[in-house]
Design an enzyme around this catalytic site. Structure first.
Site, PDB file in Angstrom:
ATOM      1  N   ASP A 186       0.861  -1.185   0.000  1.00 27.48           N
ATOM      2  CA  ASP A 186       0.000   0.000   0.000  1.00 27.48           C
ATOM      3  C   ASP A 186       0.898   1.235   0.000  1.00 27.48           C
ATOM      4  O   ASP A 186       1.381   1.671   1.042  1.00 27.48           O
ATOM      5  CB  ASP A 186      -0.907  -0.025   1.226  1.00 27.48           C
ATOM      6  CG  ASP A 186      -2.004   1.017   1.162  1.00 27.48           C
ATOM      7  OD1 ASP A 186      -2.096   1.732   0.142  1.00 27.48           O
ATOM      8  OD2 ASP A 186      -2.779   1.119   2.128  1.00 27.48           O
ATOM      9  N   ALA A 187       1.142   1.777  -1.189  1.00 21.35           N
ATOM     10  CA  ALA A 187       2.069   2.897  -1.342  1.00 21.35           C
ATOM     11  C   ALA A 187       1.386   4.159  -1.854  1.00 21.35           C
ATOM     12  O   ALA A 187       1.828   5.262  -1.571  1.00 21.35           O
ATOM     13  CB  ALA A 187       3.205   2.507  -2.290  1.00 21.35           C
ATOM     14  N   LYS A 188       0.324   3.976  -2.645  1.00 16.24           N
ATOM     15  CA  LYS A 188      -0.446   5.101  -3.214  1.00 16.24           C
ATOM     16  C   LYS A 188       0.460   6.103  -3.929  1.00 16.24           C
ATOM     17  O   LYS A 188       0.266   7.311  -3.841  1.00 16.24           O
ATOM     18  CB  LYS A 188      -1.279   5.791  -2.138  1.00 16.24           C
ATOM     19  CG  LYS A 188      -2.301   4.879  -1.459  1.00 16.24           C
ATOM     20  CD  LYS A 188      -3.158   5.646  -0.465  1.00 16.24           C
ATOM     21  CE  LYS A 188      -4.186   4.743   0.183  1.00 16.24           C
ATOM     22  NZ  LYS A 188      -3.594   3.805   1.160  1.00 16.24           N
ATOM     23  N   ARG A 189       1.429   5.584  -4.664  1.00 16.36           N
ATOM     24  CA  ARG A 189       2.325   6.450  -5.421  1.00 16.36           C
ATOM     25  C   ARG A 189       1.569   7.102  -6.578  1.00 16.36           C
ATOM     26  O   ARG A 189       0.574   6.566  -7.065  1.00 16.36           O
ATOM     27  CB  ARG A 189       3.502   5.657  -5.980  1.00 16.36           C
ATOM     28  CG  ARG A 189       4.347   4.921  -4.951  1.00 16.36           C
ATOM     29  CD  ARG A 189       5.015   5.836  -3.961  1.00 16.36           C
ATOM     30  NE  ARG A 189       6.071   5.149  -3.217  1.00 16.36           N
ATOM     31  CZ  ARG A 189       6.600   5.602  -2.109  1.00 16.36           C
ATOM     32  NH1 ARG A 189       6.183   6.749  -1.592  1.00 16.36           N
ATOM     33  NH2 ARG A 189       7.557   4.933  -1.490  1.00 16.36           N
ATOM     34  N   THR A 222      -0.653  -0.273  -4.639  1.00 21.53           N
ATOM     35  CA  THR A 222      -1.704   0.727  -4.809  1.00 21.53           C
ATOM     36  C   THR A 222      -1.096   2.011  -5.366  1.00 21.53           C
ATOM     37  O   THR A 222       0.006   2.414  -4.995  1.00 21.53           O
ATOM     38  CB  THR A 222      -2.418   1.037  -3.484  1.00 21.53           C
ATOM     39  OG1 THR A 222      -1.471   1.552  -2.532  1.00 21.53           O
ATOM     40  CG2 THR A 222      -3.083  -0.209  -2.915  1.00 21.53           C
TER      41      THR A 222
END
Length: 284
Positions: free
Chosen positions: A93-96, A120
């Site tokens: 879960d990084a949401k880059r 993510t």
């Protein structure tokens, strides 16, 4: 084996739709570990050991490691999960959200350094912000679509005047992800459990994509409403794309005592069973 096949295998082997999020906060650790960032790996590994036969996936949140300069512990944890729970895919879960060579480096970080099975991303910058990740053909790429936070309304619910039918932004994204962006069948979408109506709408627009649904547990999402909105079945009982229902804090911090791992297992088991009951009802 690609990410989609890994999900199907884990769901079948563990009879589960539950994803346990690994968001370690040392201030909430039990007993002598409380406040000790050096115990992040030990805490998370204990949770993995206690729940690995109950889950469809694990989802470590990178910021909870980076904030404590614990990226090395995240690397150890990823390797530990691969070794001790090889049938459970791991979502980083990084949401880059970036473009060009920076996105290429973030993709290397997720898939080469950490060996994640999926990551993510925030797709706000468009297709070229996700394309570098799609070069890893066996990996999952999970796009933020309709998030569970109240501020998601600021952009995601706005209508696009220049697009035929004037869809809301989250609807337009779901359609793109289901169609022209999903060149290798790698994409999935994040849809918050706090908005069952929007889960149903995303499922309508993206019938085959996996949906990662956070917000069950501490954020107040309802398991039954979540599953019924996201799991759509035909007359034969066959479902559309899989759903991955995440719970983090409710599992991780079920107890502040030395029994934290056993308590985590009890909550994970109860959540898995509640999701399965809702799934059975949706298939009738």
């Amino acid at each position: 084996m690609n990410f989609i096949d890994q999900l199907a295998r884990a769901e079948r082997l563990h009879d589960s739709l539950l994803c346990v999020g690994l968001d370690p906060e040392p201030g909430k650790f039990p007993g002598a570990w409380k406040g000790d960032a050096g115990k992040i790996f030990d805490f998370c590994a204990a949770i993995v050991d206690a729940t690995k036969d109950l889950v469809i996936a694990f989802k470590p949140q990178i910021a909870y490691f980076a904030a404590h300069r614990a990226e090395d512990q995240l690397e150890r944890l990823m390797a530990y999960i691969k070794r001790t729970a090889p049938d459970v895919p791991v979502i980083l879960d990084a949401k880059r959200g970036d473009i060009g060579s920076t996105a290429e480096q973030y993709a290397r970080e997720a898939f080469e350094r950490y060996q994640a099975d999926a990551v993510t991303l925030s797709p706000f910058m468009g297709f070229d912000s996700i394309e570098p990740y799609l070069r890893y053909a066996d990996k999952g790429v999970i796009l933020l679509c309709r998030t569970s936070n109240p501020g998601g309304n600021d952009w995601q619910m706005q209508r696009l005047a220049d697009v035929p039918g004037q869809p809301r932004l989250f609807e337009h994204l779901a359609h793109r992800a289901q169609t022209e962006w999903n060149r290798n069948g790698q994409l999935a979408l994040v849809v918050g459990a706090t908005y069952p109506a929007e889960i149903a709408r995303v499922r309508e627009l993206a019938p085959t994509l996996p949906l990662l649904i956070p917000g069950v547990g501490a954020q107040g999402g309802d398991a039954q409403a979540t599953v019924q909105a996201g799991l759509v079945c035909d007359a034969s009982g066959a479902s559309t794309g899989p759903i991955i229902v995440n719970s983090s804090r409710a599992v991780l911090y079920a107890s502040a005592g030395d029994d934290f791992a056993q308590a985590a297992r009890r909550v994970a088991l109860a959540t898995r069973d509640a999701l399965n009951a809702a799934s059975a009802a949706a298939r009738r």
